[in-house]
Design an enzyme around this catalytic site. Structure first.
Site, PDB file in Angstrom:
ATOM      1  N   PHE A 143       0.781  -1.229   0.000  1.00 62.65           N
ATOM      2  CA  PHE A 143       0.000   0.000   0.000  1.00 62.65           C
ATOM      3  C   PHE A 143       0.819   1.289   0.000  1.00 62.65           C
ATOM      4  O   PHE A 143       0.256   2.370   0.097  1.00 62.65           O
ATOM      5  CB  PHE A 143      -0.981   0.058   1.177  1.00 62.65           C
ATOM      6  CG  PHE A 143      -2.210  -0.766   0.965  1.00 62.65           C
ATOM      7  CD1 PHE A 143      -3.092  -0.493  -0.059  1.00 62.65           C
ATOM      8  CD2 PHE A 143      -2.477  -1.843   1.788  1.00 62.65           C
ATOM      9  CE1 PHE A 143      -4.221  -1.269  -0.260  1.00 62.65           C
ATOM     10  CE2 PHE A 143      -3.602  -2.626   1.598  1.00 62.65           C
ATOM     11  CZ  PHE A 143      -4.477  -2.335   0.572  1.00 62.65           C
ATOM     12  N   ASP A 144       2.135   1.209  -0.112  1.00 56.43           N
ATOM     13  CA  ASP A 144       2.907   2.455  -0.166  1.00 56.43           C
ATOM     14  C   ASP A 144       4.171   2.272  -1.007  1.00 56.43           C
ATOM     15  O   ASP A 144       5.268   2.681  -0.614  1.00 56.43           O
ATOM     16  CB  ASP A 144       3.277   2.926   1.244  1.00 56.43           C
ATOM     17  CG  ASP A 144       3.556   4.437   1.296  1.00 56.43           C
ATOM     18  OD1 ASP A 144       3.170   5.143   0.347  1.00 56.43           O
ATOM     19  OD2 ASP A 144       4.164   4.895   2.276  1.00 56.43           O
ATOM     20  N   ILE A 145       4.002   1.658  -2.182  1.00 59.20           N
ATOM     21  CA  ILE A 145       5.119   1.480  -3.100  1.00 59.20           C
ATOM     22  C   ILE A 145       5.418   2.817  -3.769  1.00 59.20           C
ATOM     23  O   ILE A 145       4.567   3.400  -4.446  1.00 59.20           O
ATOM     24  CB  ILE A 145       4.792   0.406  -4.164  1.00 59.20           C
ATOM     25  CG1 ILE A 145       4.596  -0.955  -3.493  1.00 59.20           C
ATOM     26  CG2 ILE A 145       5.892   0.339  -5.221  1.00 59.20           C
ATOM     27  CD1 ILE A 145       5.832  -1.488  -2.795  1.00 59.20           C
TER      28      ILE A 145
END
Length: 240
Positions: A49-51
């Site tokens: 969820f935070d690439i």
């Protein structure tokens, strides 16, 4: 990590002079392999969820490591669909369905979207989200000249761009899995079809119609009446 994070290199004035296209290409594949491990090889699937470039660390050999799992969620089902409330991630990399369920279910495909946005930033050497559009003569150049692409590296840049565009399809059902992304890296550029052009307004309208039809078919008489009135109010607002 000795070489810091990926953003340290791709946002420089001449990022390709430091990393080079071959190294950038290997980094892109390494990140995809890391995501494939999280999505398909772990005992429990992990959606990051935070690439983004800031969360990709580089070791002494510039081998990428995915970092910062503060927003990650475990997926205990085989289908990789997640139930969650609220959006999470970084502006510019958040998949549409994470922001609004109108676009589909949240799943590992949400990481694929973020990966695609990052891939395009790696090619372009600039942030995709910029509140002020630059109007320099450089930005009016044609082709891949703006991205510092020479003739010998044009194939690498085009392949990364095409894969990135497939990954950022608005609907998650239209995106490849990260396993398919790795398969695309193995193919020649002429073997990959171009992704369809995105019509955000039309897709949003179609998805709203689908959701309306599903809700009407599964609701009770009272619920259908309430839902119908809500649609009428929305149509009136749209007209106004």
């Amino acid at each position: 990590m000795p070489n810091g994070s990926l953003d340290k290199y791709i946002y420089l004035e001449n990022p390709k002079e430091i990393l080079g296209w071959d190294k950038l290409y290997r980094i892109a594949i390494g990140i995809a392999r890391g995501l494939e491990y999280l999505h398909h090889s772990c005992n429990t699937r992990i959606v990051h969820f935070d690439i983004k470039p800031q969360n990709i660390l580089l070791d002494k050999d510039f081998c990428p490591k995915i970092a910062d799992f503060g927003l990650a969620k475990l997926c205990h089902t085989k289908e990789s669909k997640l139930s969650m409330t609220g959006a999470r991630g970084t502006i510019g990399f958040i998949a549409p369905e994470v922001h609004s369920r109108t676009f589909g279910v949240v799943s590992t495909k949400s990481d694929v979207y973020s990966y695609g946005m990052m891939l395009l930033e790696m090619v372009g050497g600039r942030k995709n989200v910029n509140s002020v559009a630059q109007k320099s003569s450089e930005n009016r150049d044609d082709g891949l000249q703006v991205c510092e692409v020479s003739s010998e590296n044009e194939g690498i840049a085009k392949k990364m761009s095409v894969i990135g565009l497939w990954c950022i399809q608005i609907l998650p059902t239209h995106r490849p899995t990260i396993t398919k992304v790795l398969e695309m890296f193995e193919r020649g550029l002429d073997e990959m079809g171009m992704p369809p052009r995105q019509n955000f307004g039309q897709i949003l309208e179609d998805q709203s119609c689908n959701l309306s039809a599903e809700s009407m078919s599964t609701s009770s008489g009272t619920e259908r009446h309430v839902f119908s009135e809500m649609l009428k109010m929305k149509e009136m607002d749209d007209v106004n």
